[in-house]
Write an enzyme that holds these catalytic residues in place. Structure first.
Site, PDB file in Angstrom:
ATOM      1  N   GLU A 150       0.871  -1.186   0.000  1.00 52.53           N
ATOM      2  CA  GLU A 150       0.000   0.000   0.000  1.00 52.53           C
ATOM      3  C   GLU A 150       0.904   1.230   0.000  1.00 52.53           C
ATOM      4  OE1 GLU A 150      -3.864   1.858   2.343  1.00 52.53           O
ATOM      5  OE2 GLU A 150      -2.426   0.647   3.438  1.00 52.53           O
TER       6      GLU A 150
ATOM      7  N   HIS B 143      -9.827   0.378   0.078  1.00 50.26           N
ATOM      8  CA  HIS B 143     -10.759   0.877   1.099  1.00 50.26           C
ATOM      9  C   HIS B 143     -11.660   1.997   0.541  1.00 50.26           C
ATOM     10  CE1 HIS B 143      -7.437   3.666   1.743  1.00 50.26           C
ATOM     11  NE2 HIS B 143      -6.812   2.892   2.622  1.00 50.26           N
TER      12      HIS B 143
ATOM     13  N   ASN C 254     -12.597   5.842   1.572  1.00 48.97           N
ATOM     14  CA  ASN C 254     -11.524   6.407   2.387  1.00 48.97           C
ATOM     15  C   ASN C 254     -10.311   6.739   1.518  1.00 48.97           C
ATOM     16  OD1 ASN C 254     -12.431   6.108   5.367  1.00 48.97           O
ATOM     17  ND2 ASN C 254     -12.998   4.180   4.400  1.00 48.97           N
TER      18      ASN C 254
ATOM     19  N   ARG D 186     -22.164  15.202 -10.098  1.00 48.34           N
ATOM     20  CA  ARG D 186     -21.529  15.730 -11.304  1.00 48.34           C
ATOM     21  C   ARG D 186     -20.035  15.399 -11.364  1.00 48.34           C
ATOM     22  NH1 ARG D 186     -25.450  19.906 -10.742  1.00 48.34           N
ATOM     23  NH2 ARG D 186     -24.130  21.112  -9.329  1.00 48.34           N
TER      24      ARG D 186
ATOM     25  N   GLY E 175     -17.147  -0.347  11.698  1.00 46.00           N
ATOM     26  CA  GLY E 175     -18.089   0.514  12.394  1.00 46.00           C
ATOM     27  C   GLY E 175     -17.576   1.922  12.615  1.00 46.00           C
TER      28      GLY E 175
ATOM     29  N   HIS F 277     -15.014   3.491  10.026  1.00 46.90           N
ATOM     30  CA  HIS F 277     -14.626   4.071   8.746  1.00 46.90           C
ATOM     31  C   HIS F 277     -15.801   4.378   7.821  1.00 46.90           C
ATOM     32  CE1 HIS F 277     -10.587   2.818   9.939  1.00 46.90           C
ATOM     33  NE2 HIS F 277     -10.120   3.577   8.958  1.00 46.90           N
TER      34      HIS F 277
ATOM     35  N   ASP G 264      -8.017  -3.807   7.486  1.00 45.24           N
ATOM     36  CA  ASP G 264      -7.058  -2.693   7.567  1.00 45.24           C
ATOM     37  C   ASP G 264      -6.537  -2.551   8.998  1.00 45.24           C
ATOM     38  OD1 ASP G 264      -5.476  -0.676   6.542  1.00 45.24           O
ATOM     39  OD2 ASP G 264      -7.027   0.854   6.552  1.00 45.24           O
TER      40      ASP G 264
ATOM     41  N   ALA H  33      -6.351   6.144  11.115  1.00 51.49           N
ATOM     42  CA  ALA H  33      -5.086   5.495  10.778  1.00 51.49           C
ATOM     43  C   ALA H  33      -5.239   4.032  10.405  1.00 51.49           C
ATOM     44  CB  ALA H  33      -4.126   5.623  11.963  1.00 51.49           C
ATOM     45  N   GLY H  34      -6.430   3.537  10.266  1.00 53.65           N
ATOM     46  CA  GLY H  34      -6.660   2.114  10.070  1.00 53.65           C
ATOM     47  C   GLY H  34      -7.581   1.635  11.168  1.00 53.65           C
TER      48      GLY H  34
END
Length: 378
Positions: free
Chosen positions: A122, A209, A212, A220, A242, A244, A267, A303-304
């Site tokens: 990542e 993800h 995010n 548009r 619950g 993110h 994550d 942060a994850g």
């Protein structure tokens, strides 16, 4: 072994009443011995597959230590996550090389725990504006030569790499990655609809993800989300912790993309399975309170997660996602997305006998089998 009396996950039909048999490592037509396990009141599902997580129990994949990766694998298996593709951060190339070498070395050892089926990078090929918890000092434009070096260090086990497609050289990078057997995911990006769609049409097949670290879906300006929806081979990751993503958006996204294209990820960070406090992450510090992790001093920057994939499965079902669809998004879809669906992700004859029994009432774990061996009894 014969597992009988449970509601068995079936890719096409949801949950069905049938027996599951195993002999040795594999699921078979008939039991290989006289062992019978009563699974009445349980869901019988494949072992989970996490293609995007960073660590747990105080360890981080990016630390690139044999002991740390072993602890991660052991913990994940204890949670019913039997196949893992742990995820590196945006770091200098020498540290990314160490991560890749550590993964390759681990794969050569038969040391127990969940199987490390590959690595997900990542970064560092992300954009500054949407770096999130990534360290901007180490961001790098897409670099095919670097990716080749990392894949060589990994012994070919890099399975997935996240990319911001607005960065120069992205299309060439996507095509080169495919030639190396690496899937490309669009994420940590400010790409507009046209740029994202070009990346997907060039071969990128994941969205990292979803929602995010990318522009929102606007009527548009549909951005990455609209482009991902329109290209059928693209699968979308969702962090179902619950924190993110709002439950309504989880339900909406399953309806929009369909059960065939959703991948639930955790994550998760090294703080998963640990008490509240401060923890290092990608060259920065994070602060954990309950199930929320943020960059220290920046409480608005997530942060994850600190939730395992099994916890995310439970959350998705609690949010109203049909249980069979949530299970598929934690098993077959991620397995297919990185090319291990020939042996994992379903309970079909010939697949590896990695099986989890969940109590239907509360989704607690009753038993875990990994390649035919019972490794946990609740």
């Amino acid at each position: 072994m014969r597992i009988t009396g449970g509601q068995v996950f079936d890719l096409e039909r949801g949950f069905v009443s049938r027996d599951v048999c195993a002999s040795g490592l594999l699921i078979t037509e008939a039991s290989g011995d006289d062992t019978v396990l009563d699974a009445s009141g349980c869901y019988v599902i494949p072992g989970l597959v996490d293609v995007h997580f960073h660590g747990c129990v105080g360890e981080d994949f990016s630390d690139a230590t044999p002991e740390g990766l072993q602890k991660i694998a052991d913990y994940e298996l204890s949670q019913g996550v039997t196949y893992i593709c742990p995820t590196g951060m945006t770091l200098p190339e020498d540290q990314l090389t160490a991560i890749c070498e550590n993964t390759a070395a681990h794969q050569k050892r038969d040391s127990g725990g969940a199987e490390v089926v590959g690595a997900h990078l990542e970064g560092p090929f992300l954009c500054m504006a949407k770096k999130g918890a990534q360290n901007g000092d180490y961001l790098h434009d897409p670099d095919v030569s670097m990716l080749k070096r990392l894949q060589e260090a990994a012994g070919g086990c890099v399975r997935l790499v996240t990319l911001a497609p607005e960065q120069p050289g992205s299309i060439e990078f996507i095509k080169a990655a495919a030639e190396m057997g690496i899937h490309v995911s669009v994420g940590h990006t400010v790409a507009n609809y046209e740029t994202a769609k070009a990346a997907f049409e060039a071969g990128a097949d994941h969205a990292t993800h979803l929602y995010n670290a990318m522009p929102p879906l606007a009527h548009r300006d549909p951005g990455v989300i609209g482009a991902a929806y329109e290209v059928p081979h693209v699968k979308a990751e969702l962090i179902c912790d619950g924190i993110h993503i709002h439950p309504s958006v989880v339900r909406l996204t399953f309806s929009l993309f369909g059960k065939e294209r959703m991948i639930i990820i955790s994550d998760s960070l090294r703080a998963t399975g640990m008490p509240d406090g401060e923890y290092p992450f990608g060259g920065q510090m994070i602060e954990v309170h309950g199930n929320r992790a943020t960059i220290l001093g920046h409480p608005e920057t997530l942060a994850g997660s600190v939730t395992s994939l099994m916890g995310c499965l439970r959350q998705a079902i609690a949010f109203g996602v049909p249980a069979a669809d949530a299970v598929r998004a934690c098993t077959y879809n991620p397995a297919q997305s990185i090319g291990i669906d020939d042996r994992a992700g379903t309970l079909d004859v010939g697949k590896e006998a990695s099986i989890v029994l969940l109590n239907q009432k509360d989704l607690s774990i009753k038993a875990i089998f990994f390649k035919g061996q019972r490794v946990y009894s609740g």
